[in-house]
Design a protein around this motif. Structure first.
Motif, PDB file in Angstrom:
ATOM      1  N   UNK A  25       0.835  -1.190   0.000  1.00 46.10           N
ATOM      2  CA  UNK A  25       0.000   0.000   0.000  1.00 46.10           C
ATOM      3  C   UNK A  25       0.880   1.253   0.000  1.00 46.10           C
ATOM      4  N   UNK A  26       0.323   2.369  -0.444  1.00 48.04           N
ATOM      5  CA  UNK A  26       1.042   3.630  -0.360  1.00 48.04           C
ATOM      6  C   UNK A  26       1.309   3.953   1.106  1.00 48.04           C
ATOM      7  N   UNK A  27       2.573   4.138   1.501  1.00 48.36           N
ATOM      8  CA  UNK A  27       2.872   4.388   2.917  1.00 48.36           C
ATOM      9  C   UNK A  27       2.242   5.694   3.394  1.00 48.36           C
ATOM     10  N   UNK A  28       1.611   5.616   4.535  1.00 50.63           N
ATOM     11  CA  UNK A  28       1.052   6.789   5.192  1.00 50.63           C
ATOM     12  C   UNK A  28       1.690   6.898   6.571  1.00 50.63           C
ATOM     13  N   UNK A  29       1.451   8.006   7.226  1.00 53.44           N
ATOM     14  CA  UNK A  29       1.960   8.160   8.588  1.00 53.44           C
ATOM     15  C   UNK A  29       1.423   7.060   9.486  1.00 53.44           C
ATOM     16  N   UNK A  30       0.143   6.726   9.319  1.00 54.69           N
ATOM     17  CA  UNK A  30      -0.470   5.673  10.136  1.00 54.69           C
ATOM     18  C   UNK A  30       0.188   4.324   9.878  1.00 54.69           C
ATOM     19  N   UNK A  31       0.507   4.034   8.630  1.00 46.81           N
ATOM     20  CA  UNK A  31       1.142   2.754   8.305  1.00 46.81           C
ATOM     21  C   UNK A  31       2.556   2.703   8.865  1.00 46.81           C
ATOM     22  N   UNK A  32       3.312   3.789   8.758  1.00 48.78           N
ATOM     23  CA  UNK A  32       4.654   3.824   9.338  1.00 48.78           C
ATOM     24  C   UNK A  32       4.587   3.609  10.857  1.00 48.78           C
ATOM     25  N   UNK A  33       3.618   4.236  11.498  1.00 45.39           N
ATOM     26  CA  UNK A  33       3.469   4.052  12.945  1.00 45.39           C
ATOM     27  C   UNK A  33       3.089   2.613  13.284  1.00 45.39           C
ATOM     28  N   UNK A  34       2.214   2.031  12.478  1.00 47.43           N
ATOM     29  CA  UNK A  34       1.803   0.645  12.720  1.00 47.43           C
ATOM     30  C   UNK A  34       2.973  -0.317  12.525  1.00 47.43           C
ATOM     31  N   UNK A  35       3.804  -0.058  11.534  1.00 50.49           N
ATOM     32  CA  UNK A  35       4.978  -0.900  11.325  1.00 50.49           C
ATOM     33  C   UNK A  35       5.906  -0.824  12.529  1.00 50.49           C
ATOM     34  N   UNK A 115       1.062  -8.947  14.175  1.00 45.94           N
ATOM     35  CA  UNK A 115       1.751  -7.865  13.474  1.00 45.94           C
ATOM     36  C   UNK A 115       1.020  -7.524  12.182  1.00 45.94           C
ATOM     37  N   UNK A 116       0.567  -8.544  11.461  1.00 44.50           N
ATOM     38  CA  UNK A 116      -0.193  -8.334  10.234  1.00 44.50           C
ATOM     39  C   UNK A 116      -1.490  -7.578  10.521  1.00 44.50           C
ATOM     40  N   UNK A 117      -2.140  -7.902  11.619  1.00 46.23           N
ATOM     41  CA  UNK A 117      -3.395  -7.242  11.986  1.00 46.23           C
ATOM     42  C   UNK A 117      -3.177  -5.772  12.324  1.00 46.23           C
ATOM     43  N   UNK A 118      -2.061  -5.463  12.998  1.00 46.03           N
ATOM     44  CA  UNK A 118      -1.740  -4.075  13.306  1.00 46.03           C
ATOM     45  C   UNK A 118      -1.619  -3.250  12.014  1.00 46.03           C
ATOM     46  N   UNK A 119      -0.953  -3.820  11.014  1.00 45.48           N
ATOM     47  CA  UNK A 119      -0.811  -3.131   9.730  1.00 45.48           C
ATOM     48  C   UNK A 119      -2.175  -2.962   9.054  1.00 45.48           C
ATOM     49  N   UNK A 120      -2.965  -4.006   9.083  1.00 43.98           N
ATOM     50  CA  UNK A 120      -4.276  -3.955   8.430  1.00 43.98           C
ATOM     51  C   UNK A 120      -5.154  -2.878   9.056  1.00 43.98           C
ATOM     52  N   UNK A 121      -5.148  -2.819  10.381  1.00 45.83           N
ATOM     53  CA  UNK A 121      -5.979  -1.847  11.084  1.00 45.83           C
ATOM     54  C   UNK A 121      -5.556  -0.409  10.769  1.00 45.83           C
ATOM     55  N   UNK A 122      -4.285  -0.236  10.367  1.00 43.78           N
ATOM     56  CA  UNK A 122      -3.778   1.102  10.040  1.00 43.78           C
ATOM     57  C   UNK A 122      -3.985   1.451   8.568  1.00 43.78           C
TER      58      UNK A 122
END
Length: 255
Positions: A25-35, A115-122
């Motif tokens: 997915x296109x990285x967003x601030x939320x995705x970086x934080x979730x990672x 970990x996968x779920x954290x990314x999905x939720x973000x």
């Protein structure tokens, strides 16, 4: 849809293995934080469950220094999942085959799943989380393109036993002796399980897919019939003489 022009990857050495995050997915601030949170989660899991760390909760619980009520909630969750897996596998999955408390056979897949779920939720809906060769796949690898996962042949280095194609969320776990030797114990005999050479299981989520792959490998000759009794799981096994068996529905995923 996945945006491969902005692919985000991260490799983390933790829990005695390598975890790889592949985010399409296109990285967003939320995705970086979730990672970042997913990576912190893996290190917390290691601190709580590592059987190699004498100060971990699971090591202290095994030695009788603390009670289950003294442990964090994730210990209760993991031990309950292990108990259920032991029941469903007729005892072929066990966290005490070596005489000590060791839920490692479930923890790695459970940690990668979370970990996968954290990314999905973000908002990261097209991802691959690879925990030491066992994968939780979500979404697509590219717009209109499925994930394609090569499964190494245990007897022919450099060759593939199959290529798994995932058109939707899917977990893939392989148990065998090629990489780590005979590390899975037959809980009924206490001896290393050595047949088949490898067993690959696909299922909906990695927690139980990884756990059931371990149980099926330990079961040996009865593995195919047992996997066929599970709802939503399919398997491919390569035997030590080079022959193989596949459950009837495996053709939906493997070549």
């Amino acid at each position: 849809m996945p945006d491969t022009a902005h692919r985000l990857r991260h490799v983390e050495h933790v829990m005695g293995t390598v975890f790889t995050f592949d985010i399409r997915d296109k990285p967003t601030t939320a995705i970086h934080r979730a990672l970042a949170e997913a990576v912190r989660h893996l290190h917390r899991v290691d601190a709580v469950f590592s059987t190699y760390r004498p100060d971990s909760h699971i090591s202290r619980l095994d030695r009788g220094e603390i009670r289950l009520s003294d442990c964090p909630p994730e210990v209760h969750e993991v031990l309950a999942l292990c108990e259920e897996a032991t029941r469903i596998s007729d005892g072929w999955f066990s966290i005490t085959p070596s005489g000590t408390l060791d839920p490692s056979g479930l923890v790695k897949g459970w940690a990668a799943d979370a970990a996968s779920q954290l990314l999905y939720d973000a908002g990261a809906h097209h991802t691959c989380v690879n925990g030491g060769g066992d994968l939780q796949l979500r979404g697509q690898a590219a717009p209109g393109a499925p994930w394609r996962i090569g499964i190494a042949h245990p007897l022919r280095p450099g060759d593939l036993a199959t290529v798994i194609t995932a058109h939707h969320d899917l977990a893939v776990a392989t148990s065998g002796t090629a990489e780590r030797g005979a590390h899975i114990v037959d809980p009924h005999s206490g001896q290393p399980a050595v047949a088949p050479a490898s067993l690959t299981l696909v299922g909906p989520r990695l927690t139980l897919t990884d756990t059931y792959a371990t149980a099926a490998f330990a079961r040996g000759d009865g593995a195919q019939r047992w996997v066929e009794s599970l709802d939503g799981y399919e398997a491919l096994a390569v035997l030590s003489d080079g022959r193989e068996w596949r459950t009837p529905g495996f053709s939906r995923y493997g070549s």
